[in-house]
Scaffold this active site. Structure first.
Site, PDB file in Angstrom:
ATOM      1  N   ASP A 317       0.756  -1.156   0.001  1.00 36.61           N
ATOM      2  CA  ASP A 317       0.031  -0.105  -0.067  1.00 36.61           C
ATOM      3  C   ASP A 317       0.825   1.291   0.019  1.00 36.61           C
ATOM      4  O   ASP A 317       1.656   1.312   0.884  1.00 36.61           O
ATOM      5  CB  ASP A 317      -0.979  -0.086   1.154  1.00 36.61           C
ATOM      6  N   ARG A 319      -0.089   4.415  -0.463  1.00 33.02           N
ATOM      7  CA  ARG A 319      -0.961   5.614  -0.125  1.00 33.02           C
ATOM      8  C   ARG A 319      -0.486   6.588   0.912  1.00 33.02           C
ATOM      9  O   ARG A 319       0.084   5.815   2.000  1.00 33.02           O
ATOM     10  CB  ARG A 319      -2.479   5.160   0.085  1.00 33.02           C
TER      11      ARG A 319
END
Length: 385
Positions: A317, A319
């Site tokens: 991930d 983000r």
């Protein structure tokens, strides 16, 4: 509010000068076009500089120019993710990236480097060569490729300290410091400012306003969808929603993003107290649409959603949540009730000073195509279904 926020962003210890933001943004565009950029890294008083070109858009003309302008007798290195290096027979330790240097430059061209970099290709063998650790400058160059939403693989040639300025001037090349590249996302988020807003009635929420925020370097806009008129003196119901072209727009059944977006709009509207959806431009958990499609191709070969991202050379991930926190601050909200099943979103907001007063569960049934995807999020990413 905008003026006070700008002053806060300007004084933020994590921000970098606006000129550096623009330079990194320009370098991202150059890398996507197959152009060369110069990256300088500093570690323990030592300086190491490289000329860099991205492996994905690499052309033969670009590769030859990289070799010609640096006037070096050293062979170019291709910087690869550890997982790709291992699949090619590289002996790697725990470093995330590793460099491969061919022993005979005549055996390497742009097409061959592109094949080496592509994790969707199975190669029979590599040219004779050596593996080595990467420098600070090369690590930053990989970060730049990620910012460009390209495959995280670059071709580098070392540049001497006495050569850097002359090369930049003679060839009209950008010079970037590794610190500027590594600090770009935080600094870009700190510079966000409102640039436009309009009332946009929605199917399930007629009283909705869309507010666009843009960073100082002119990068991608993030959006706040404000439904009704939520009170600022109590925790506001919000959803952090990462952009998903396939799920949000064309109704893909491989994920649950479309139902989550539309469900959040409906739930906020029905609450009677209003709320906000922060629509973040972080497709594919931050790897971009093209790489997400590559990850889908790997999932069709048996990888789960997290392993597929890592097989491409990304984190599971990628983000960041500072943009969401900055938008909330500008909108005047410091405490939220967060519609999510993902505990990382709570940590992400709280890490940037937003109080999460409550986690509101936000789950939807599987559809037959995304059951394994949802189970992976539960078992490996800790989602609270």
């Amino acid at each position: 509010m905008t003026q006070s926020f700008a002053a806060t962003a300007q004084n933020d210890s994590n921000s970098i000068p606006a000129t550096d933001l623009v330079t990194v943004s320009r370098a991202v565009a150059d890398l996507r076009r197959g152009e060369i950029v110069l990256v300088q890294g500093h570690l323990d008083g030592a300086v190491h500089s490289v000329a860099v070109i991205a492996a994905e858009p690499l052309s033969q003309a670009g590769f030859e120019r990289l070799c010609d302008i640096t006037h070096t007798t050293e062979s170019p290195a291709i910087i690869l993710p550890r997982v790709r290096a291992r699949s090619l027979g590289g002996a790697c330790e725990q470093d995330s990236f590793v460099a491969f240097v061919s022993k005979r430059q005549s055996e390497i061209d742009a097409a061959r480097l592109g094949e080496i970099a592509n994790p969707l290709l199975d190669l029979d063998q590599l040219p004779a060569g050596d593996w080595r650790a990467v420098s600070m400058a090369e690590t930053a160059a990989i970060r730049l490729a990620k910012l460009a939403r390209l495959l995280p693989a670059v071709v580098t040639v070392p540049v001497g300290a006495d050569q850097l300025e002359n090369l930049a001037r003679a060839q009209n090349l950008l010079v970037l410091q590794s610190e500027s590249i590594n600090g770009y996302e935080d600094a870009s988020a700190a510079s966000l400012r409102e640039v436009s807003q309009a009332r946009v009635p929605l199917e399930d929420a007629e009283n909705a306003t869309v507010i666009a925020f843009r960073p100082e370097d002119g990068g991608q806009e993030h959006l706040a969808i404000v439904i009704d008129e939520p009170a600022k003196d109590q925790p506001v119901l919000i959803r952090l929603h990462s952009e998903c072209f396939t799920g949000d727009l064309i109704g893909s059944l491989r994920c649950d993003c479309g139902p989550q977006l539309r469900g959040a709009i409906s739930e906020i509207a029905k609450s009677g107290q209003g709320g906000i959806i922060l629509y973040l431009r972080q497709e594919g958990r931050g790897i971009g649409l093209v790489n997400k499609l590559r990850a889908y191709a790997l999932q069709d070969r048996g990888f789960d959603t997290l392993d597929a991202n890592e097989e491409l050379g990304f984190d599971a991930d990628e983000r960041v949540y500072r943009p969401a926190a900055e938008m909330l601050r500008q909108l005047g909200f410091g405490s939220v009730r967060l519609l999510t099943n993902n505990p990382e979103k709570l940590k992400g907001l709280e890490g940037w000073g937003v109080k999460v007063a409550e986690r509101v569960p936000h789950k939807f049934p599987s559809n037959g195509h995304n059951a394994f995807y949802l189970q992976t999020k539960k078992d490996r990413a800790g989602h609270l279904f």
